[in-house]
Design an enzyme around this catalytic site. Structure first.
Site, PDB file in Angstrom:
ATOM      1  N   HIS A   1       4.460   2.673  12.844  1.00 13.55           N
ATOM      2  CA  HIS A   1       3.395   3.442  13.086  1.00 13.55           C
ATOM      3  C   HIS A   1       3.837   4.168  14.898  1.00 13.55           C
ATOM      4  O   HIS A   1       2.454   3.957  15.370  1.00 13.55           O
ATOM      5  CB  HIS A   1       2.406   2.692  14.026  1.00 13.55           C
TER       6      HIS A   1
ATOM      7  N   GLU B   1      -4.402   1.734   3.111  1.00 13.00           N
ATOM      8  CA  GLU B   1      -4.615   0.269   3.947  1.00 13.00           C
ATOM      9  C   GLU B   1      -5.315   0.955   5.005  1.00 13.00           C
ATOM     10  O   GLU B   1      -5.278   0.541   5.682  1.00 13.00           O
ATOM     11  CB  GLU B   1      -3.304  -0.233   3.497  1.00 13.00           C
ATOM     12  N   GLU B   2      -4.282   2.503   5.442  1.00 15.55           N
ATOM     13  CA  GLU B   2      -4.100   2.791   7.182  1.00 15.55           C
ATOM     14  C   GLU B   2      -5.393   2.819   7.797  1.00 15.55           C
ATOM     15  O   GLU B   2      -5.728   3.082   9.104  1.00 15.55           O
ATOM     16  CB  GLU B   2      -3.072   3.537   7.033  1.00 15.55           C
TER      17      GLU B   2
ATOM     18  N   HIS C   1       0.970  -0.986  -0.433  1.00 15.95           N
ATOM     19  CA  HIS C   1      -0.110   0.247   0.264  1.00 15.95           C
ATOM     20  C   HIS C   1       1.353   1.144   0.228  1.00 15.95           C
ATOM     21  O   HIS C   1       1.673   1.430   0.516  1.00 15.95           O
ATOM     22  CB  HIS C   1      -0.900   0.498   0.572  1.00 15.95           C
TER      23      HIS C   1
ATOM     24  N   ASP D   1       6.721   0.360   6.902  1.00 13.78           N
ATOM     25  CA  ASP D   1       5.439  -0.681   6.723  1.00 13.78           C
ATOM     26  C   ASP D   1       4.981   0.629   5.764  1.00 13.78           C
ATOM     27  O   ASP D   1       3.964   2.399   6.177  1.00 13.78           O
ATOM     28  CB  ASP D   1       4.623  -0.171   8.578  1.00 13.78           C
TER      29      ASP D   1
ATOM     30  N   ASP E   1       1.340 -10.209   0.420  1.00 10.27           N
ATOM     31  CA  ASP E   1       1.217  -8.883   0.957  1.00 10.27           C
ATOM     32  C   ASP E   1       2.117  -8.320   1.543  1.00 10.27           C
ATOM     33  O   ASP E   1       2.946  -9.833   2.105  1.00 10.27           O
ATOM     34  CB  ASP E   1      -0.033  -8.629   1.326  1.00 10.27           C
TER      35      ASP E   1
ATOM     36  N   ASP F   1       0.028   4.495   0.824  1.00  8.48           N
ATOM     37  CA  ASP F   1       0.414   5.330   2.383  1.00  8.48           C
ATOM     38  C   ASP F   1       0.463   4.899   3.701  1.00  8.48           C
ATOM     39  O   ASP F   1       1.416   3.835   3.867  1.00  8.48           O
ATOM     40  CB  ASP F   1      -1.784   5.664   2.315  1.00  8.48           C
TER      41      ASP F   1
END
Length: 578
Positions: free
Chosen positions: A545, A219-220, A152, A185, A248, A154
């Site tokens: 994160h 995705e987030e 992803h 990530d 993934d 984002d």
């Protein structure tokens, strides 16, 4: 990527976890017939491993070039650094792909076109729902199922940039680590995939089997705009069960038991996630009359909410449950077989005892919360709002309780428990209880009063994901995938190790589940072989994160080695493991 499980051997005493003694939830359902996404596996050997999948004789250079060629290392550090510098953050309430908040994604895609000219020249490039990206590399042999690789675009937002050692979107490379939001990530995955195919195309690679890349952009924030739209388009074009495998981000990476000095050698456990827990968010809204704080009721709305949350955290707590259908059971069997000196002395006996509750609690207590919540439904009160003034009684109070649903349970069971615990509290305070969930009938008696307690979903509840096959004796795709992973990671010593021995590990490939959800939640119908795995060694990818997110360049390059060799090894594979 949402939070993942880490089945390491961090021996945390159970009392230190501050987790109460577990009470059995729905004991009749746990032992009886109920929804279960897992199928009963056939009788099998304990932790069988496929042979290494040898490198194809295709005339292409070795994947080890990525790890050891100085010029390539420098180029790859620059690519990932530049990708991190584009702040493609996404918030929870961005519901329009034309929202100006998504403009950095447009900039990011322009950067991809600049950095990967061969990919853009040779692939069919499609934009789904404006910003979703699908690259298709058409294979000559259309009888072979395509491969689908995902990532992803984002990243999660930043709270306070001043907390970071280096600015969060600097993409700083210090010679060892690449720093910044998205470095691990999961722009590392996206850039790794693009770089691997750019390199293949530079060697005049002509695919026999079709390969697709699918890159969402939210995705987030649950992935509905990106992966949700892309998966629908792919199913319409290719049909159900149309891909050989889907890979993934995610998983538990690579974890070692033993080391080079161990007389039994180092065992490197490769841990793709082959399933995910489900999820449900229950929004609790209380509406009560207001007034002046000098004449309060016995319990304000905030007091009632506090009582509800207190009860949710102390009654009918969720049990850890580990039966033979759970992928972690197979992973523990692998550890007990191949690393008996590095696991709990009781592990083998408890694995054989056929007591899922006792085994789950023993393993959870020994290994800590990150392991516990692969086997147990989690409950987290994440948001609470109420009141507007110190001398005004609160009229509207709201809380969000997030659940990640274990494989042996369902979102409906979690909701039933919440209703059962909350209903008596609502009645004791003369509140009308409303359950505004799909499929739950509204009460036919009574009018909506000015004293209401409403339970509603934040988004559509998600059941636990189907579990992908992991027995190499019955799944040829898994055997091939695991064989490639073994070949890649047994080909060189640990690049993060300070030891000069140069010893190469023995690799054991086994599956587990993720505690969070990836974009694969939208792709279940496209393949039974769905793997979620960013192949990062423990200690080589940090702070997803949170502050100071970063990744070791060597770890990023090892991921590229896997992608490169998976594409090559499956390209002309005829379905027979050799």
């Amino acid at each position: 990527m949402k939070a993942v499980a880490l089945l390491s051997l961090a021996a945390v005493p159970s009392l230190a976890l501050n987790i109460p003694i577990q009470q059995l939830l729905f004991p009749d359902k746990l032992s009886g017939s109920h929804y279960n996404p897992l199928s009963n596996p056939p009788t099998r050997e304990t932790c069988p491993q496929p042979p290494k999948a040898g490198t194809p004789n295709d005339g292409l250079h070795s994947s080890q070039t990525f790890l050891f060629d100085d010029a390539f290392r420098a180029r790859q550090a620059e690519r990932l650094s530049r990708a991190v510098q584009v702040p493609t953050t996404v918030g929870d309430y961005m519901t329009d792909p034309y929202d100006e908040g998504f403009e950095p994604v447009v900039e990011f895609q322009e950067l991809l076109e600049e950095m990967f000219p061969l990919v853009h020249k040779h692939a069919k490039v499609e934009h789904i729902n404006r910003l979703g990206l699908v690259f298709t590399f058409e294979g000559v042999d259309t009888s072979r199922k395509p491969l689908l690789f995902m990532a992803h675009q984002d990243v999660v937002p930043i709270d306070d940039p001043s907390d970071w050692t280096h600015p969060p979107f600097s993409g700083l490379f210090d010679g060892e680590w690449i720093w910044g939001r998205g470095s691990s990530d999961c722009k590392n995955v996206l850039i790794g995939l693009m770089s691997a195919v750019e390199d293949l195309l530079s060697q005049k690679w002509q695919p026999q089997r079709t390969v697709l890349f699918a890159f969402g952009f939210d995705e987030e924030s649950h992935g509905f705009l990106g992966a949700g739209a892309i998966s629908a388009a792919l199913e319409e074009k290719y049909g159900k069960d149309s891909f050989e495998f889907i890979l993934d981000e995610g998983g538990m990476g690579l974890q070692s038991l033993g080391d080079e000095s161990d007389p039994n050698g180092e065992i490197l456990y490769a841990l793709p996630a082959v399933g995910e827990k489900g999820s449900i968010d229950i929004i609790i809204d209380i509406a009560v009359p207001g007034g002046h704080s000098s004449i309060p009721p016995a319990h304000t709305g905030i007091g009632i909410m506090a009582e509800i949350l207190y009860e949710l955290e102390r009654k009918e707590l969720f049990p850890a449950w580990l039966d033979t259908n759970h992928p972690a059971h197979g992973m523990l069997e692998c550890q007990a077989r191949y690393s008996p000196d590095h696991v709990e002395t009781w592990l083998s006996d408890k694995l054989k005892a056929n007591d899922p509750a006792a085994l789950g609690e023993a393993v959870a207590s020994s290994r800590g919360p990150a392991v516990r919540y692969t086997m147990q439904t989690s409950q987290a009160i994440d948001l609470i709002h109420g009141g507007v003034k110190s001398n005004a009684l609160p009229e509207k109070i709201s809380a969000d309780v997030n659940y990640r649903v274990a494989l042996h349970q369902t979102p409906d069971e979690v909701l039933e428990r919440a209703i059962r615990l909350i209903r008596p509290i609502a009645e004791s305070h003369n509140l009308t209880l409303r359950v505004a969930f799909p499929g739950v009938p509204e009460p036919t008696e009574g009018d909506m009063s000015d004293r209401t307690l409403t339970l509603s979903p934040l988004s559509v509840p998600l059941s636990p994901a189907p579990i992908s096959p992991t027995d190499p004796l019955t799944s040829k795709v898994w055997a091939r995938f695991a064989g490639v992973a073994r070949n890649v990671f047994e080909s060189h010593s640990n690049p993060l190790s300070k030891s000069a021995s140069g010893a190469k590990p023995t690799v054991v490939v086994t599956g587990d589940v993720m505690t969070g959800n990836t974009d694969t939640r939208f792709y279940w119908s496209l393949s039974e072989n769905i793997y979620r795995w960013s192949p990062s060694r423990v200690g080589g990818s940090l702070n997803i994160h949170t502050v100071d997110e970063r990744i070791r360049l060597d770890v990023h390059l090892e991921g590229m080695m896997l992608y490169y060799d998976l594409i090559r090894s499956f390209d002309t594979w005829d379905g027979e493991s050799k």
